[in-house]
Design a protein around this motif. Sequence first.
Motif, PDB file in Angstrom:
ATOM      1  N   PHE A  91       0.942  -1.023  -0.080  1.00  0.00           N
ATOM      2  CA  PHE A  91      -0.296  -0.166  -0.020  1.00  0.00           C
ATOM      3  C   PHE A  91       0.980   1.290  -0.027  1.00  0.00           C
ATOM      4  CE2 PHE A  91      -2.702   3.167   1.726  1.00  0.00           C
ATOM      5  CZ  PHE A  91      -4.049   3.055   1.141  1.00  0.00           C
ATOM      6  N   LYS A  92       0.677   2.027  -0.940  1.00  0.00           N
ATOM      7  CA  LYS A  92       1.766   2.997  -1.111  1.00  0.00           C
ATOM      8  C   LYS A  92       1.074   4.284  -2.076  1.00  0.00           C
ATOM      9  CE  LYS A  92       6.430   4.881  -1.886  1.00  0.00           C
ATOM     10  NZ  LYS A  92       6.274   5.497  -0.797  1.00  0.00           N
ATOM     11  N   VAL A  93       1.206   5.486  -1.886  1.00  0.00           N
ATOM     12  CA  VAL A  93       0.913   6.537  -2.570  1.00  0.00           C
ATOM     13  C   VAL A  93       2.152   7.457  -2.599  1.00  0.00           C
ATOM     14  CG1 VAL A  93      -0.537   8.632  -2.868  1.00  0.00           C
ATOM     15  CG2 VAL A  93      -1.487   6.614  -2.131  1.00  0.00           C
ATOM     16  N   CYS A  94       2.556   7.972  -3.951  1.00  0.00           N
ATOM     17  CA  CYS A  94       3.793   8.762  -3.724  1.00  0.00           C
ATOM     18  C   CYS A  94       3.451  10.022  -3.153  1.00  0.00           C
ATOM     19  CB  CYS A  94       4.083   9.015  -5.007  1.00  0.00           C
ATOM     20  SG  CYS A  94       3.249   9.882  -6.302  1.00  0.00           S
ATOM     21  N   GLU A  95       4.662  10.554  -2.629  1.00  0.00           N
ATOM     22  CA  GLU A  95       4.591  11.920  -1.851  1.00  0.00           C
ATOM     23  C   GLU A  95       3.778  13.164  -2.475  1.00  0.00           C
ATOM     24  OE1 GLU A  95       4.804  13.985   1.729  1.00  0.00           O
ATOM     25  OE2 GLU A  95       5.601  11.838   1.273  1.00  0.00           O
ATOM     26  N   GLU A  96       4.288  13.109  -3.941  1.00  0.00           N
ATOM     27  CA  GLU A  96       3.685  14.532  -4.621  1.00  0.00           C
ATOM     28  C   GLU A  96       2.122  14.325  -4.750  1.00  0.00           C
ATOM     29  OE1 GLU A  96       5.901  12.035  -7.764  1.00  0.00           O
ATOM     30  OE2 GLU A  96       6.352  12.585  -5.795  1.00  0.00           O
TER      31      GLU A  96
END
Length: 158
Positions: free
Chosen positions: A83-88
């Motif tokens: 589970f991950k969403v990029c910082e930007e």
Amino acid sequence: MTELRRVTADELDPRDALFDSFRLDYPGFDEWLGKAAREKRIGWIVDRGVESGTARYAGVCIVHSGNEHGYGWSVRSFKLCSFKVCEEESSRGWGEILLRQALAHAALSGSSFVFLEVFPKHARLIAMLMTFGFEPVTASSRGEVVLRASALRAGEVP
């Protein structure tokens, strides 16, 4: 245009830049992703619609809806494996959208619990998960916080 897409793990591009941070935290990530692809695990991506092999994915969630009895629990559990969403893109709500998709899928899977393992350094993620009914229950052998929620009640809050 950025959009949410349901995928199976064999459709993912393992060269995408989003997976680089997984490789830093998890030795053997590429072997695991290959296994997830062979098993055609279900997932969702936030697709920026740019050329493959770059930073096409703004977010990803891969799940395992098999009969996992994680951590010795005597009931069927549904695992959010990646589970991950990029910082930007993190301020655009994609994390909540991905999580809601996974929780809806978990509720239909017949599982009693949804769980995932998160390193403590991801405090914002842990805080978001707790607003969705997740609670810390133990620690993994790698030092991750194991968070668990009822599959039927997770996501009722926000």
